[in-house]
Write a protein that holds these residues in place. Sequence first.
Motif, PDB file in Angstrom:
ATOM      1  N   PHE A  19       0.822  -1.186   0.091  1.00 17.73           N
ATOM      2  CA  PHE A  19       0.009  -0.162   0.023  1.00 17.73           C
ATOM      3  C   PHE A  19       0.980   1.254   0.064  1.00 17.73           C
ATOM      4  N   GLY A  20       0.800   1.748  -1.186  1.00 11.72           N
ATOM      5  CA  GLY A  20       1.753   3.171  -1.163  1.00 11.72           C
ATOM      6  C   GLY A  20       3.142   2.778  -1.606  1.00 11.72           C
ATOM      7  N   ALA A  21       3.432   1.420  -1.919  1.00 10.18           N
ATOM      8  CA  ALA A  21       4.907   1.054  -1.802  1.00 10.18           C
ATOM      9  C   ALA A  21       5.938   1.653  -0.647  1.00 10.18           C
ATOM     10  N   LEU A  53       5.392   7.787  -0.077  1.00 12.18           N
ATOM     11  CA  LEU A  53       5.739   8.545  -1.427  1.00 12.18           C
ATOM     12  C   LEU A  53       4.785   9.824  -1.658  1.00 12.18           C
ATOM     13  N   VAL A  54       5.270  11.059  -1.909  1.00 13.15           N
ATOM     14  CA  VAL A  54       4.391  12.053  -2.310  1.00 13.15           C
ATOM     15  C   VAL A  54       4.414  12.323  -3.510  1.00 13.15           C
ATOM     16  N   PHE A  55       3.180  12.306  -4.185  1.00  4.40           N
ATOM     17  CA  PHE A  55       3.241  12.692  -5.901  1.00  4.40           C
ATOM     18  C   PHE A  55       1.878  12.616  -6.030  1.00  4.40           C
ATOM     19  N   PRO A  56       1.279  13.420  -7.019  1.00  5.48           N
ATOM     20  CA  PRO A  56       2.157  14.265  -7.717  1.00  5.48           C
ATOM     21  C   PRO A  56       2.054  15.775  -7.174  1.00  5.48           C
ATOM     22  N   VAL A  57       1.516  15.879  -5.920  1.00  3.13           N
ATOM     23  CA  VAL A  57       1.470  17.290  -5.193  1.00  3.13           C
ATOM     24  C   VAL A  57       1.933  17.044  -3.774  1.00  3.13           C
ATOM     25  N   GLN A  69      -4.297  15.708   0.386  1.00  5.41           N
ATOM     26  CA  GLN A  69      -2.759  16.274   0.795  1.00  5.41           C
ATOM     27  C   GLN A  69      -1.602  15.165   0.099  1.00  5.41           C
ATOM     28  N   HIS A  70      -0.577  15.808  -0.265  1.00 10.02           N
ATOM     29  CA  HIS A  70       0.296  14.875  -0.637  1.00 10.02           C
ATOM     30  C   HIS A  70       0.268  13.827  -1.895  1.00 10.02           C
ATOM     31  N   GLY A  71      -0.906  14.146  -2.506  1.00  6.21           N
ATOM     32  CA  GLY A  71      -1.409  13.403  -3.706  1.00  6.21           C
ATOM     33  C   GLY A  71      -1.817  11.847  -3.327  1.00  6.21           C
ATOM     34  N   PHE A  72      -1.586  11.033  -4.845  1.00  5.31           N
ATOM     35  CA  PHE A  72      -2.481   9.828  -4.681  1.00  5.31           C
ATOM     36  C   PHE A  72      -1.420   8.563  -4.575  1.00  5.31           C
ATOM     37  N   ALA A  73      -0.279   8.895  -4.720  1.00  3.86           N
ATOM     38  CA  ALA A  73       0.909   7.584  -4.639  1.00  3.86           C
ATOM     39  C   ALA A  73       0.807   6.706  -3.622  1.00  3.86           C
ATOM     40  N   LEU A 121       4.542   5.343 -12.670  1.00  6.03           N
ATOM     41  CA  LEU A 121       5.555   5.695 -11.556  1.00  6.03           C
ATOM     42  C   LEU A 121       5.914   4.021 -11.307  1.00  6.03           C
ATOM     43  N   LYS A 122       7.293   4.191 -11.077  1.00  6.67           N
ATOM     44  CA  LYS A 122       8.079   3.063 -10.788  1.00  6.67           C
ATOM     45  C   LYS A 122       9.127   3.499  -9.428  1.00  6.67           C
TER      46      LYS A 122
END
Length: 296
Positions: A19-21, A53-57, A69-73, A121-122
Amino acid sequence: MTITTLRHSSGSSCKIHSFGATVISFATDQEHLFLSNDAILDGSKAIRGGIPLVFPVFGPSTAPSTMPQHGFARVNHWELIESTETTASYTLRLADVTAGRGEHNPWSIEEVVKNGIDVLLKYDVSLGTDHLVTTLTAQNTGKAVFDMEALLHSYFTVSEKAAHDNSRTFIEGLDRYSIVDKVTQESGYVQPVGEPVVISGETDRVYHPSEEKTGAHVQLVTPQRKLYITAEGSNAISCVVWNPGKEKAQAMSDMHDGAHEEFVCVEPGILTDRTIRLQPGDVAFLKQTIKAIAVK
Ligand code: BG6
């Protein structure tokens, strides 16, 4: 949902939650990453601890976007595509992003149909004797350009509840960085040369490099060890230093009592006015190496 464990012949280990790597453990002779006792690991909330992991914001979205907050990754399931004893690689495709896209932003389902944005994303994790390397890459696989921020939200343990003990816990390497303080709302001043960064109560600051440095070398000194945090990426590397302090930590449902004294977040990232504009086909990266040296 799976947890993958990496083991090095030297005895170091690492655990990654799909979950979220999210890397949730990195240990050599001791654990280096903080994971809240009340962290939620069932995929219903971002994991409170480790390296989300924070992406894309980064931070809250700007209205009218409702992306969290902190995006979807950090709130989606990543696919483990390859692993060995000491390495693991995960991917997340936009088509598999089921949570955290929000509305009124270029990543929302409605907008993507119109604008043709797509991303792959990798995330590569590699364990060594005394270090851990984590590399996030984003490839623009769509038809349109997009802007992105990225950050490795690393929570580091501080033993003896000494996170706020300024003589034993401090951060070096941010001399001359310009500061945006999200607690005092002050900005435009720089970290004095030779003065370490300390945690005092609630601390939430973004440190931007004075030059366009695409690398950062930061040391986190704590009672139990010194951590060398090296970061590099496709644009200037900023660094967030965060600790919620007592009151804010108490108000967080997934933070155990007294947790604010047990960790410091040192988060390298590509942020705000250093945002990356990624053209179709292009790849951007953010890499962090954490190396642990015991304090004698
Ligand atoms: C930090 C931000 O990176 O993350 C803080 O600078 C924020 O402002 C913190 O409070 C934790 O965010 P979240 O969404 O995980 O509670």
